[in-house]
Scaffold this active site. Structure first.
Site, PDB file in Angstrom:
ATOM      1  N   ASP A 338     -70.181 157.831  31.405  1.00 49.20           N
ATOM      2  CA  ASP A 338     -70.904 156.582  31.273  1.00 49.20           C
ATOM      3  C   ASP A 338     -72.162 156.646  32.126  1.00 49.20           C
ATOM      4  O   ASP A 338     -72.265 157.471  33.034  1.00 49.20           O
ATOM      5  CB  ASP A 338     -70.050 155.423  31.796  1.00 49.20           C
ATOM      6  CG  ASP A 338     -69.237 154.797  30.676  1.00 49.20           C
ATOM      7  OD1 ASP A 338     -69.459 155.152  29.522  1.00 49.20           O
ATOM      8  OD2 ASP A 338     -68.372 153.960  30.987  1.00 49.20           O
ATOM      9  N   ASP A 635     -65.037 152.455  32.020  1.00 48.84           N
ATOM     10  CA  ASP A 635     -64.575 151.322  32.829  1.00 48.84           C
ATOM     11  C   ASP A 635     -64.212 150.102  31.990  1.00 48.84           C
ATOM     12  O   ASP A 635     -63.644 149.150  32.490  1.00 48.84           O
ATOM     13  CB  ASP A 635     -65.633 150.921  33.859  1.00 48.84           C
ATOM     14  CG  ASP A 635     -66.974 150.579  33.212  1.00 48.84           C
ATOM     15  OD1 ASP A 635     -67.064 150.661  31.971  1.00 48.84           O
ATOM     16  OD2 ASP A 635     -67.919 150.241  33.953  1.00 48.84           O
ATOM     17  N   ASP A 639     -63.390 151.560  26.206  1.00 54.33           N
ATOM     18  CA  ASP A 639     -63.336 152.988  26.523  1.00 54.33           C
ATOM     19  C   ASP A 639     -61.908 153.543  26.433  1.00 54.33           C
ATOM     20  O   ASP A 639     -61.724 154.765  26.479  1.00 54.33           O
ATOM     21  CB  ASP A 639     -63.864 153.243  27.941  1.00 54.33           C
ATOM     22  CG  ASP A 639     -65.338 152.934  28.078  1.00 54.33           C
ATOM     23  OD1 ASP A 639     -66.092 153.292  27.152  1.00 54.33           O
ATOM     24  OD2 ASP A 639     -65.732 152.333  29.079  1.00 54.33           O
TER      25      ASP A 639
END
Length: 929
Positions: A338, A635, A639
């Site tokens: 990310d 997070d 995901d």
């Protein structure tokens, strides 16, 4: 008559709703009972081989106990194997249960967050888990939406749905004319897990718990991940190899001994009973050899290494939930990361500014500084949370928060300014007009001041003048400079804001806002700022560590292509000569390509922007199909599927509970540096396992060949069953502890990821195992020959010439060893292994075995354990007596044996010194060129 939703539910209605729709909790993943979790530890291939060896050992021991009238000492070996199995399985089980308890505590507070609701006509604060269908819930800026429902009121309401849809800022409204037909969820519908970024609202709950959109994704994340880890694959291969080798050698012993029985009978009449006894004895030797060949200490070594790594990785902000993830992280070939919070600080801040009349961008005592400070303080919906003195937190819009942090860094108290300025009117930010405006009554003059902030390209068109130190001037003088600065900021992936103000009269104030729009066109321009989520200080170095380690980094983000590329450039991933057509892709472009087209391209891909959750999961799957070992960071709830699909799922410490549940490791500090550190731990752990295999398999090769030689030569076994128990079990266990305790070495980051198909025993290891093992056998064979021909009562009588002359003398071979000779053979063998553990410690690095030996961590782990091995051998020989077939040795013989066998270490040191000299010479030669 419609019921007033602000009355809320009554207590009776709450209970009825709870019985019908359930509590507002997510059903946790179905966990196996503890007994089943414990039994799963026995699925390890080496453990299964040990269990077979245990059954065979029990059978042989019972045969000896009841048929040959042997003592109860024969039960020591099966008991020892049983202890090895239980230790290897129990330690792993206990550590994983402990990690899961820590994880449960980490998420325990999630369902206890306070929620504001209407009940019985009054405002109440309840825990999130107590919310029921039909509740009227009040949400404010900074709140997390506790359940799914339809809005009844929405005032300038914007929510962050990125955990579900990837959309960081969604406008929510009850005005049907503003509904967005292409929105993922209706504009008047909000979902559990969304964060309120701006404004406030009231909604009526329609779904709770598992029925919410969040709950559906949560269930999807619980699909069992059957992706096999690299370590499991390696141990499977090793287990099969050990099984085949042990059975082949055992079969060879049976064949050779039967051949000897018939060849060397010397015309003795055949006796079936004699043949049966001989055959049973041969089978017992063969089974004993199988037991010797099984690396009992290996499961202990693997488990201890994993367990110690779990403990130490927690100290470096890596909470490991699944033990195998420690090692698997070291095998990673790709990390899909990310951007926000992992590569960046997830804390918007002022990157640069162009404020006319402001010296060096500092808020001084000038008029412009006062205008900027008051404009930022009052024309904002964000707040700062000072409760944590170490880190001031932003509540509300992160962009506005960055401006408040700028005030804070310049020692300006925005709260005092906001409290002293009376807000008369306020126009919230809308995506339609892209600005926010506030009218305040200034505390001293009583004048009205209009402050406006918004998109610079729109705001500057409403300005007639620009504020400077010496007054105001025409706006046309700065347009070119502003445009140039905006382009610079945009190229650096900054968010831009412009600022303007105007003194207005009371009459103008009455009509300043009409139809939701600002009516003023002759504002005074103050300047622009560039706001950015800066990369973490240590990210660039950590990314370079991973790239140098042969790990491919791929940024997968929902941000714009420009922002993603700029972050890639800042962290050192994106180079100026990189091909955007080949190495960058958007989520939309990604979806237009087939799997076959993407398989050919994903290896080169560096950045995916505007990515959706399904894109990330598909990328992981395609990389795995190419043979990659993939680690994924995430997070958000969205995901979770990708985290579950990957071999290593890395959730963030402040991520959602769904993401954490789907992950293998939780990065408590959200830092990419911790991810790079986890790679180092994983590779060092695998190296420690290899070191132990190198050490133990050398022992096993030597022990098996010695037993084989004894069987072929017709002597009694040079190593008794109880002696082999010490060598092959107790000593191995301590060696496992010693080598597993070695700290990580940063030099492993200079290596490339190992091939997933590579055998855990490399060619170099195999050469050392058989080379050193055969050397040990050769030395011990000489002593066997010497003892058979000359006998020995003291090492003082030992003659090296007689040792050499008896080496190839095969006449009169056979018979029994005396306890003295067994003691010497036993001790010589053990101390050869003792010194060899130092060579195993230095394996791969080729540094001196003494390097770091007196460091605190190594001294406590490795040093203390090998000292126990040496003292344990002295104790066994001195006090073992008949059980171990030994007699005490005098000090002089101990010194002779210890010094003589230390040649093993010095030969290893010589090899490593030569290697270092050659490496240094080669490096100097390359530098000269």
């Amino acid at each position: 008559m419609a019921r007033d939703y602000k009355n809320g539910l009554t207590d009776a209605e709450v209970e009825k709703s709870r019985q019908k729709y359930g509590d507002n909790v997510l059903t946790p993943p179905q966990k196996d009972p503890l007994w089943k979790q414990f039994l799963e530890k026995f699925s390890d291939p080496i453990i299964r081989i040990l269990l077979i060896a245990l059954l065979l050992s029990v059978a042989v021991s019972l045969y000896q106990l009841f048929t040959v009238a042997a003592g109860t000492s024969v039960l020591l070996e099966p008991l020892g194997i049983f202890v090895a199995v239980m230790l290897a399985t129990t330690v792993g089980f206990v550590f994983e249960v402990s990690a899961n308890k820590k994880f449960d505590i980490l998420n325990q507070a999630e369902d206890e967050k306070p929620v504001t609701v209407y009940r019985n006509g009054l405002i109440n604060r309840i825990e999130r888990k107590d919310v029921v269908v039909g509740d009227t819930v009040v949400i404010e800026t900074g709140d997390e939406v506790p359940a799914d429902g339809t809005l009844k009121e929405a005032i300038a309401l914007r929510v962050n749905e990125s955990d579900l849809t990837g959309e960081p800022s969604c406008s929510k409204t009850t005005d049907e004319s503003e509904f967005k037909p292409d929105a993922t969820y209706p504009s008047n519908y909000i979902c559990r897990g969304s964060a309120v970024m701006e404004g406030h609202g009231i909604f009526v709950v329609e779904k709770v718990g598992d029925a919410t959109e969040w709950g559906k994704v949560y269930r999807g994340a619980q699909i069992d991940n059957q992706v096999k880890t690299p370590l499991n694959e390696q141990l499977d291969k090793l287990g099969k190899g050990v099984t085949i080798a042990s059975y082949v050698i055992a079969g060879l012993i049976v064949v050779l001994r039967l051949m000897m029985y018939f060849i060397y009978r010397d015309d003795v009449p055949f006796d079936w009973m004699d043949m049966a006894r001989y055959f049973l004895n041969t089978l017992m030797i063969a089974v004993t050899l199988i037991v010797v060949a099984v690396p009992e200490g290996l499961p202990m070594s693997v488990t201890l290494s994993l367990a110690l790594s779990m403990k130490r990785m927690l100290e470096t902000n890596n909470l490991v939930r699944k033990m195998h993830a420690c090692e698997t992280m070291g095998a990673a070939t790709v990390i899909c990361s990310d951007k926000t919070g992992t590569l960046t600080k997830n804390r918007m801040s002022l990157g640069d500014c162009l404020i006319y009349g402001l010296r060096d961008g500092q808020l001084d005592d000038s008029e412009v500084a006062h205008l900027m400070a008051e404009g930022i303080a009052v024309n904002s919906t964000a707040f700062l949370d000072y409760s944590d003195q170490k880190k001031v937190k932003v509540i509300g819009n992160p962009t506005e928060g960055a401006l408040l942090l700028w005030l804070f860094d310049n020692n300006v108290d925005f709260v005092r300014i906001r409290d002293n300025a009376k807000i008369v009117k306020q126009l919230p930010f809308t995506t339609k007009y892209k600005y926010m405006a506030t009218v305040v009554e200034t505390p001293f003059s009583g004048e009205y001041m209009l402050y406006v902030k918004g998109a610079p390209e729109i705001l500057i068109k409403r300005c007639a003048t620009v504020k400077k130190l010496d007054g105001e001037s025409g706006i046309h003088w700065v347009r070119e400079e502003v445009d140039r600065k905006l382009l610079e900021y945009q190229n650096k992936a900054m968010r831009t804001l412009g600022f303007a103000y105007k003194h207005i009269t009371e009459k103008e104030m009455e009509t300043v806002f009409e139809n939701g729009k600002l009516q003023m066109e002759d504002l005074c321009f103050l300047g622009i700022v560039g706001i950015i989520d800066p990369i973490r200080d240590d990210v660039a170095d950590s990314v370079m560590d991973c790239l140098n380690a042969g790990i491919s980094i791929k940024i997968v983000t929902g941000d714009t292509p420009g922002t993603a590329r700029e972050i890639g450039r800042q962290v050192g991933l994106w180079k100026e000569d990189d091909d955007p057509e080949r190495q960058m892709i958007t989520g939309k472009e990604f979806n237009l390509l087939s799997d076959d087209e993407l398989r050919e391209r994903v290896g080169d891909l560096k950045i995916m922007s505007r990515a959706r959750p399904s894109d990330k999961e598909r990328l992981v799957r395609l990389l795995q199909e190419r043979g990659e070992v993939v680690a994924v960071t995430g997070d958000g709830t969205n995901d979770a599927p990708a985290l579950n699909q990957a071999q290593i799922g890395l959730s963030m410490g402040d991520g959602t509970s769904v993401a954490k549940e789907a992950s293998d490791i939780t990065i408590l500090d959200n830092s990419f540096k911790s991810i790079a550190r986890a790679v180092m731990w994983g590779r060092s752990l695998y190296l420690n396992i290899q070191r132990f295999i190198l050490f133990q398999m050398t022992i096993n090769v030597a022990a098996c060949l010695i037993v084989l030689l004894g069987a072929v030569m017709g002597t009694s076994s040079p190593l008794t069953v109880t002696q082999m128990l010490w060598i092959n079990l107790i000593m191995d266990t301590f060696a496992a502890m010693a080598l597993a305790s070695l700290p990580p070495d940063r030099s492993v980051l200079n290596d490339k990821p190992r091939s997933r198909d590579a055998f855990i025993i490399t060619k170099d290891m195999a050469r050392r195992i058989f080379g050193v093992g055969l050397l040990f056998v050769a030395v011990l064979f000489g002593f066997i020959q010497y003892f058979m021909h000359y006998g020995v009562d003291s090492m003082a009588e030992f003659s090296f010439l007689d040792y050499c002359s008896s080496y190839f003398n095969f006449h009169h071979v056979g018979g029994e060893f005396t306890p003295k000779e067994l003691s010497l053979l036993f001790t010589i063998f053990v101390f050869m292994q003792f010194w060899n553990i130092f060579n195993a410690k230095a394996y791969h690095t080729m540094d001196s075995a003494f390097k770091g030996l007196f460091d605190k961590d190594i001294r406590r782990g490795f040093g203390a354990t090998i000292l126990i091995i040496a003292l344990g051998q002295v104790f066994i020989v001195t006090f073992g007596g008949e059980m171990f077939s030994v007699v005490p040795l005098p000090l002089s013989e101990w010194i002779m044996i210890i010094l003589g066998t230390s040649l093993i270490l010095w030969l290893g040191e010589l090899e490593r010194w030569v290697h270092r000299v050659k490496t240094r010479s080669s490096s100097n030669h390359q530098s000269a060129e």
